[in-house]
Design a protein around this motif. Structure first.
Motif, mmCIF file in Angstrom:
data_model
loop_
_atom_site.group_PDB
_atom_site.id
_atom_site.type_symbol
_atom_site.label_atom_id
_atom_site.label_comp_id
_atom_site.label_asym_id
_atom_site.label_seq_id
_atom_site.Cartn_x
_atom_site.Cartn_y
_atom_site.Cartn_z
ATOM 1 N N ALA A 414 0.616 -0.804 0.356
ATOM 2 C CA ALA A 414 -0.222 -0.281 0.221
ATOM 3 C C ALA A 414 0.938 0.801 0.420
ATOM 4 C CB ALA A 414 -1.434 -0.327 1.222
ATOM 5 N N ALA A 415 1.652 1.307 1.001
ATOM 6 C CA ALA A 415 2.642 2.754 1.085
ATOM 7 C C ALA A 415 3.376 2.474 -0.454
ATOM 8 C CB ALA A 415 3.698 2.548 1.884
ATOM 9 N N PRO A 418 -0.015 5.124 -3.436
ATOM 10 C CA PRO A 418 0.068 6.238 -2.807
ATOM 11 C C PRO A 418 -1.971 6.680 -3.029
ATOM 12 C CG PRO A 418 1.059 7.263 -4.056
ATOM 13 C CD PRO A 418 1.161 5.406 -3.937
ATOM 14 N N TYR A 421 -3.370 3.723 -1.533
ATOM 15 C CA TYR A 421 -2.827 4.117 0.195
ATOM 16 C C TYR A 421 -3.874 4.841 0.811
ATOM 17 C CZ TYR A 421 -0.271 5.172 4.969
ATOM 18 O OH TYR A 421 0.169 5.553 5.843
ATOM 19 N N ARG A 422 -4.378 6.349 0.420
ATOM 20 C CA ARG A 422 -5.030 7.271 0.654
ATOM 21 C C ARG A 422 -6.719 6.245 1.035
ATOM 22 N NH1 ARG A 422 -1.403 10.142 0.076
ATOM 23 N NH2 ARG A 422 -1.514 10.061 2.065
ATOM 24 N N ALA A 425 -6.209 4.321 4.536
ATOM 25 C CA ALA A 425 -5.633 5.282 5.451
ATOM 26 C C ALA A 425 -7.298 5.712 5.489
ATOM 27 C CB ALA A 425 -4.642 6.444 4.794
ATOM 28 N N GLY A 428 -8.965 3.637 7.699
ATOM 29 C CA GLY A 428 -9.121 3.163 8.971
ATOM 30 C C GLY A 428 -8.598 3.842 9.912
ATOM 31 N N ALA A 429 -8.307 4.988 9.713
ATOM 32 C CA ALA A 429 -8.510 6.131 10.496
ATOM 33 C C ALA A 429 -10.237 6.302 11.158
ATOM 34 C CB ALA A 429 -8.374 7.539 9.693
ATOM 35 N N LEU A 432 -11.172 3.253 13.737
ATOM 36 C CA LEU A 432 -10.524 3.373 14.664
ATOM 37 C C LEU A 432 -11.407 4.949 15.181
ATOM 38 C CD1 LEU A 432 -6.935 2.755 14.068
ATOM 39 C CD2 LEU A 432 -8.834 1.565 15.278
ATOM 40 N N PRO A 460 -7.709 7.829 16.558
ATOM 41 C CA PRO A 460 -7.787 9.115 15.071
ATOM 42 C C PRO A 460 -8.766 10.004 15.320
ATOM 43 C CG PRO A 460 -7.238 7.086 13.888
ATOM 44 C CD PRO A 460 -8.011 6.945 15.566
ATOM 45 N N GLY A 464 -11.641 12.952 9.469
ATOM 46 C CA GLY A 464 -11.006 12.585 8.394
ATOM 47 C C GLY A 464 -9.189 12.549 8.657
ATOM 48 N N THR A 465 -8.711 11.390 7.084
ATOM 49 C CA THR A 465 -7.071 12.094 7.366
ATOM 50 C C THR A 465 -6.805 13.100 7.104
ATOM 51 O OG1 THR A 465 -6.817 11.375 4.808
ATOM 52 C CG2 THR A 465 -7.211 9.631 6.386
ATOM 53 N N PHE A 466 -5.791 13.553 7.391
ATOM 54 C CA PHE A 466 -5.100 15.032 6.865
ATOM 55 C C PHE A 466 -5.762 15.384 5.616
ATOM 56 C CE2 PHE A 466 -1.831 18.063 5.307
ATOM 57 C CZ PHE A 466 -2.271 18.853 6.140
ATOM 58 N N MET A 467 -4.523 14.362 4.357
ATOM 59 C CA MET A 467 -4.443 14.701 3.067
ATOM 60 C C MET A 467 -5.536 14.597 3.249
ATOM 61 S SD MET A 467 -1.699 14.494 2.660
ATOM 62 C CE MET A 467 -0.871 14.220 0.928
ATOM 63 N N ASP B 15 -1.117 11.950 9.599
ATOM 64 C CA ASP B 15 -2.130 11.545 8.616
ATOM 65 C C ASP B 15 -3.606 11.165 9.217
ATOM 66 O OD1 ASP B 15 -2.925 11.930 6.080
ATOM 67 O OD2 ASP B 15 -2.782 10.205 5.724
ATOM 68 N N PHE B 17 -3.726 9.800 12.790
ATOM 69 C CA PHE B 17 -4.572 10.248 13.448
ATOM 70 C C PHE B 17 -4.515 11.585 14.343
ATOM 71 C CE2 PHE B 17 -2.384 5.134 13.348
ATOM 72 C CZ PHE B 17 -3.610 5.068 14.420
ATOM 73 N N PRO B 19 -3.902 14.950 12.105
ATOM 74 C CA PRO B 19 -4.421 16.092 11.373
ATOM 75 C C PRO B 19 -4.508 17.179 12.105
ATOM 76 C CG PRO B 19 -5.719 14.850 10.666
ATOM 77 C CD PRO B 19 -5.320 14.351 12.446
ATOM 78 N N THR B 43 2.859 9.304 1.603
ATOM 79 C CA THR B 43 2.206 7.659 2.411
ATOM 80 C C THR B 43 3.325 7.524 3.477
ATOM 81 O OG1 THR B 43 4.190 6.210 1.645
ATOM 82 C CG2 THR B 43 1.555 6.420 0.096
#
Lengths: 475, 252, 213
Positions: A414-415, A418, A421-422, A425, A428-429, A432, A460, A464-467, B15, B17, B19, B43
């Motif tokens: 996955a890493a 990208p 991976y997005r 992530a 997963g985020a 959790l 988390p 959502g994720t930072f990205m 990213d 956990f 942000p 990533t």
């Protein structure tokens, strides 16, 4: 405990047992910080300390690049001074040489100064099996010999033993003394060991010591001690055997001084240990004391195979113990958990070199790579980097545990992608985050017990994720 | 804006956990006049593979990061550990004659941990924030020993009005996180984490700060299991004035 | 093929090319070259002061003796002070042989199992660390250094070196070749019992230096 049965593969279980051993934990906590404070003070007091470390590293590198030549020069000097040099490729060969010498000397008892090479060769058990009584004379070594143990630290072999345990061992072993005697203070314990060992010094026919250095220029073997036991061990019996590994060579007396300037300071914070003894050959004509014969057993046992490999730098080690004194893993589990002769970070690198990564592979894994060992190493051995190299060898040989390989493989898959991976992530985020939505943390996760067994997993943040959030906010 | 063109390397943990750490980092950079971009092709830095002996995957991830980030004046990372992987380890992954080695070296030279970038590169001395809290600072191992980060976060924290720094015993000793170490050897990791939370609690500080989310999650997770009173935050949150976001491991 | 040959062959197989003989010869011909610590460079009165301070730091004691003939009196005083019997054991060093020991009972020879007090002469001292350098032999048997409960050592101030550098030069010039060269820095000690440092592990409990002007 026999020395040759390495329990390194059982490191995990050893560590668990060590953590559950209240006496061991008390002993470790009691000594923790002493060595660190003293070394730090010694370093502060010598402005040239770090420059001396660089020089020591360079000396050792120079020796390793010319080891054959220095060994030959050293050997010639020993012979010229009336001594003998015996070369041993393996521990077995070294044992046979020592036994043969002891028999030549008609030995019934052999006194021993502190020597890790003899531990590596399992000399004590071997001599005992052959009817010769080995007597450890270093106070710490004596204590653990009475307890049927091996050293848990290369310079403080009994660091794992508490004072009440020492008293119990003495009462059990010293049955010739008054059973009602007072052993309630440390001084009484030390005095008793001193008295018992003083007698033994005069009884042995052979004295075995290690060597901190072998000097090519002069043929000297050098031992560094605080107790003076190594000197009585080598000066009273009729034969002195030095057990040393190849890489202990230094070229000149001046080079030895450079090593001495960093050795004591790194080990115990002493500018000089109490006794630094340079020995060369047997007693001279007319000498009233000293051994009549002087033998050096030079042990390879895998070291020559480390040259020109990523692990060559390990052969710079001067056995000061600073790496284990500063290692949080060593400080948590003690030296016996490592399961072979050399514990701590230096052991984690050296052990797989000497007994194979198949046997010793656990040790270089049991590190958080905090880097404190490398920071304090007097000869600047890149210990974490070398542990990492061992992990690489393990990975190449497919010795890494299957679950770990699978997990790593999945993650890396996955890493390296990208977009995939997005998505992973994000999922997963989200999962959790929902699991921990009430408290902000997760107390138990079935697939992450390694984490949640003894600590919560912070969940988390919501949203959502930072990205994802960055993309939404900025575009 | 005409300031330095900075690429943010978010790190996988931030990213997923936290942000808010990345947003605080962006704020600090923009306040200091930087133009911040977040390259989408990122990533993880690859450290888990590298430290597990999986060189091939580590190199593949390194090549991906190098290619994505080499067009910027600087790469800034809110983690000493990930910054050290890029700045120190990438070059070691490749043979000396591999062209990637030179590219790794070049990128490494432009890669910085956030507090070190603010102080050492940009010369920031004041963050212009107020926070009436007592804090203690944990020096994460990689940042401290691979990158020499020790004074930089403390200098910036000293400029926060009302903030009191109470140093803990053994502030430079590992918290027991160590990447995969904490799940490979949970028993030992737990003891190290327990020693750390005890040292933190002994200062009586309101919160522990650090520059690495991995260590922070470990310390916060241990502390909450033990029922400790102190909170845990990434140092940039305090420096950027974000005390509104719930601390690590707490619900909002 | 011998173990020796196989070991040396493996080392040579791993060695880098080049004139390694010449590199080794050059290194051996110019010993030293490491950083010289400031603390190894004292001179004159400062050297003496430093030496005495370092002895103190190593838990040794020191007294000055203005002439060799004064040594027995100084020793008698120290023995009384320490409540030791008026007896001393030393070797055949001519420095001691010619002295009038008065009321002190003397015996000659190497160390014995129980010996309250022994006396040796040090060849050199190092101000750098408060270290005494003794040479084994009939004059000063090595066991006297380790088997006396209290070890007394005579050192001429003229034999005091700044540190290792001038010491090794002086050592080579003196041309001695004893079986052991013993560097002694304070009395014997151990921390193996409970990790608490205690003096008198196997060797002397006390070390006293007579500095002879």
């Amino acid at each position: 405990m026999s020395l040759h049965e390495a329990t390194t593969p059982a490191f995990r279980a050893n560590a668990r047992a060590a953590l559950d051993n209240a006496n061991l934990q008390a002993a470790l906590r009691g000594s923790r910080g002493n060595f660190i404070t003293k070394r730090a003070r010694a370093r502060e007091d010598l402005p040239e300390f770090d420059a001396l470390r660089d020089r020591a590293r360079d000396i050792k590198d120079h020796v390793l690049a010319h080891l054959d030549l220095y060994l030959e020069a050293y050997e010639a000097q020993v012979i010229a001074s009336g001594g003998h040099v015996h070369w041993a490729e393996t521990a077995e060969e070294a044992r046979a040489i020592v036994l043969d010498l002891c028999r030549q000397a008609g030995a019934k008892a052999v006194n021993k100064g502190k020597t890790m090479i003899s531990e590596e060769c399992g000399i004590n058990d071997f001599l005992a099996e052959n009817g010769i009584a080995p007597v450890e004379t270093d106070l710490g070594e004596y204590i653990i010999q009475l307890r049927g143990e091996v050293p848990s630290h290369i310079i403080a072999p009994a660091v794992h033993v508490t004072v009440p345990e020492i008293e119990a061992a003495f009462r059990k072993a010293h049955t010739h003394l008054d059973p009602d005697r007072d052993l309630s203070d440390l001084a009484a314990l030390q005095a008793e060991a001193r008295g018992v060992l003083r007698e033994k010094y005069f009884q042995a026919e052979v004295g075995i010591t290690g060597a901190n250095m072998l000097i090519a220029e002069t043929g000297h073997s050098v031992i560094v001690t605080n107790e003076g036991n190594g000197d009585l061990t080598q000066s009273l019996p009729r034969m002195h055997i030095v057990m040393a590994s190849l890489e202990k060579i230094v070229p000149t007396l001046e080079d030895a001084a450079t090593i001495l300037r960093i050795l004591g300071r790194s080990a115990t914070g002493q500018e000089m240990s109490v006794y630094t003894t340079f020995s060369r050959g047997p007693r001279r004509p007319g000498d009233p004391d000293g051994p009549e014969e002087y033998h050096v057993v030079l042990l390879d046992n895998g070291r020559s195979n480390m040259l020109a490999t990523p692990f060559q730098d390990m052969l710079r080690c001067i056995r000061c113990g600073a790496c284990m004194n500063h290692c949080p893993v060593y400080q948590a589990v003690g030296g016996h958990a490592y399961g072979w002769v050399y514990p701590g970070p230096m052991g984690a690198v050296l052990t797989p070199s000497l007994i194979g990564v198949e046997q010793g592979g656990q040790l270089p894994n049991a590190s958080s790579f905090c880097g404190r060992c490398e920071e304090v190493c007097p000869v600047r051995i890149p210990l974490p980097g070398m542990m990492r190299s061992w992990r690489e060898r393990e990975f190449e040989k497919r010795l890494t545990p299957a679950a770990m390989r699978r997990g790593l493989g999945l993650w890396a898959f996955a890493a390296r992608r990208p977009r995939l991976y997005r998505i992973a992530a994000r999922l997963g985020a989200g999962l959790l985050s929902r699991l921990g939505s009430k408290t902000g943390r997760i107390a138990s996760l079935p697939f992450a017990r390694g984490w949640t067994g003894e600590r919560d997993l912070p969940a988390p943040q919501r949203g959502g994720t930072f990205m994802d959030r960055w993309k939404a906010a900025r575009r | 804006m005409s300031g330095p063109h900075v690429a943010l390397f978010v790190t996988c943990l931030v990213d997923m956990f936290r942000p808010s750490v990345a947003f605080a980092t962006v704020k600090l950079l923009e306040d200091a006049g930087c133009r911040v971009e977040v390259p989408p092709v990122q990533t993880c830095c690859g450290q888990p593979a590298w430290n597990s002996g999986d060189r091939e995957n580590a190199k593949a991830i390194a090549r991906q990061v190098i290619a994505a980030f080499e067009g910027y004046a600087h790469v800034v990372v809110p983690s000493g550990s990930c910054a050290a992987t890029i700045a120190r380890d990438y070059e070691r992954m490749f043979e000396a004659d591999d062209p990637w080695a030179a590219r790794a070296r070049a990128l490494g030279a432009r890669t910085h941990e956030i507090t070190a970038f603010l102080t050492d590169v940009l010369g920031v001395t004041e963050v212009g924030q107020k926070a009436p809290v007592s804090v203690t600072y944990h020096d994460s191992c990689s940042g401290l020993r691979s990158l020499g980060i020790r004074e930089q976060p403390r200098r910036l924290l000293a400029s926060v009005a009302g903030l009191e720094l109470r140093e803990m015993a053994e502030n430079d000793v590992c918290c027991g996180f160590g990447g995969t170490f904490c799940v490979k050897y949970p028993d030992i990791s737990n003891v190290m984490a327990g020693d750390k939370t005890r040292n933190i609690a002994a200062t009586g500080a309101d919160m522990v700060l650090a520059g690495d989310l991995g260590c922070l999650m470990n310390m916060a997770g241990k502390a909450s299991r033990e029922g400790r009173a102190f909170r845990a935050r990434h140092v940039v949150e305090v420096l950027a004035g974000d005390l509104a976001t719930p601390p690590i491991g707490e619900a909002g | 093929m011998s173990a020796r040959a196989r070991i040396l062959d493996r080392i040579r197989a791993a060695a880098a090319p080049g004139d390694r003989q010449a590199t080794v010869a050059a290194w051996m011909a110019a010993p030293g070259g490491g950083p010289l610590p400031h603390q190894a460079t004292s001179h004159g009165a400062q050297r003496l002061t430093q030496f005495m301070q370092k002895l103190d730091a190593a838990a040794a004691t020191v007294g000055r003796v203005s002439a060799l003939a004064e040594l027995p009196k100084a020793l008698a005083h120290e023995l009384r002070k320490r409540k030791l019997p008026a007896r001393i054991r030393f070797g055949d060093d001519p420095v001691f042989a010619g002295l009038d020991w008065g009321t002190i009972g003397t015996s000659r020879g190497p160390g014995r199992i129980e010996e309250p007090a022994t006396l040796s002469r040090a060849e050199f001292g190092l101000a750098e660390t408060g270290t005494l350098v003794l040479a084994s032999g009939p004059d000063n048997p090595v066991t006297l250094t380790f088997l006396g409960e209290t070890h007394f050592v005579l050192l001429r101030e003229a034999d005091l070196c700044g540190g290792f550098e001038d010491f090794w030069t002086a050592w080579r010039e003196r041309g001695l070749d004893p079986r052991t060269l013993n560097m002694v820095t304070g009395p014997s000690r151990s921390a193996d019992v409970g990790q608490v440092l205690q003096l008198g592990a196997h060797g002397p409990v006390a070390l006293h230096v007579f500095l002879l002007s």
